[in-house]
Motif scaffolding. Sequence first.
Motif: not given
Length: 461
Positions: A338-345, A347-349, A365-369
Amino acid sequence: AITPDGGQALPSPVIAELKEITGVREISLAEKHSVIKAENSISLASRAATDKNAFFEFLQLLPKVTHSGDKVSQNLDILYASLPDELKERINALIYSPKEEGIPDGRLYFNKDAEGRYLTKATQLEAYFKCPYLHHLQHGVKLEPRKDGKLQRNNAGTIIHRVLELFFRRTLGKLRDMSESDISRLAEAIINEVYSDPKIVGESGDMFTKNSLESIRRECRGIIFKLAEKVKLSAYTPKLIEYGFGDGGEIIIPAGDGRFVVKGKIDRVDTLEKGGSKKAIVIDYKTGSKKDPDAYFGKSLQLWMYLKALSREGYEPAGAFYLPIIDAPSKDVKPLLLNGYFDADELGNLDTKILEAPDEGKKILSSTINASISKGKLSKNALDKETLCAIVDYNIEIAGIALKEILEGNIEKLPLENSCNRCEYLLVCGGAESENCRKTSSGKLPLAGSDGKEVGDAKMD
């Protein structure tokens, strides 16, 4: 031409040798059917080939008229006479405009519903932000790109989109419990179903097309397995597939002398509901080399509008993402992440494993985003909640400004920088002077709650 795996097809050595022996030269279909080189009315009609191509050539020739009666002007008259009434009406209304200074009637760009409200789509507004004149050609003149006979990859994007739509629609609520063999059987059945529809895969008679389709079939299998794995690594679960908004008037924007109902459709919405809260991310599949969604120049307006529509249904915005599903890895674009912007809080979800990784001083590095943690700091596409919501509201605001300008008849050649390089209408438009291209800039965002946080691709004034 391209190879079955999407690469550049090179001329066969045998063909090159035959050309050298026989002296036969290559023929460009685009050149063969260009009406600019027509010698008479019969040749002109033959070169134009179809009404749509004749329409395209008419608009391409229009700026080249130097005086009444010259050859270009004569060809224009012949082309105009050959067009069906519908296309003549478009020319009369939006090219030979009766309004002062050639400004078209902006209301002609929209249909209306039974209540008299204007109807538009998020993608239409994206075209306007890319370039007002591009929007004029696409949605006013309704010009289609000139068909030049070049071979294109056989509907790869359409095929993969359809396969993913069916897969996630049929696994709603049960994907996490499915085994690899279950996924494999369902994937094969769906791919076979899609490939049985000639409207989607087209004709497959020649060997090149058959090879291309087989390559796409293998690609679909791999994509399904990898995306299923990534869903299981996230606390967010696919909830809405091919989600459409607008029919119930979820987004209504006042502009000019009217009200606009904005319609749109998103490939996938993943949600997380726990502790009395409901959060959503929107995902748009991309087969091109899209980077993170644009936040401030209207190029990714539909993503932010989808989040706004979902907020009306009680969901808090948690992320807006492009999901590249074909292209090979590059520095900035990571396929199947997933390439984009997200709520930092969140990330763990979004990635339930990333916070469990040991901190050894290296970038995690994340495995999903397409995100990372380095020395305790998140990547720039991680935003605080206030900033993310402010971006959503900002895009609704600029959409209203764009709609007002369209109604006022704005068709200026003011493209975003580099847009002309990839524009399918460059032959008609001629392109814009470099000083007229709108530039993007990097900087800090003066948004409430952001504390001047750097978030990437633009500065919002």
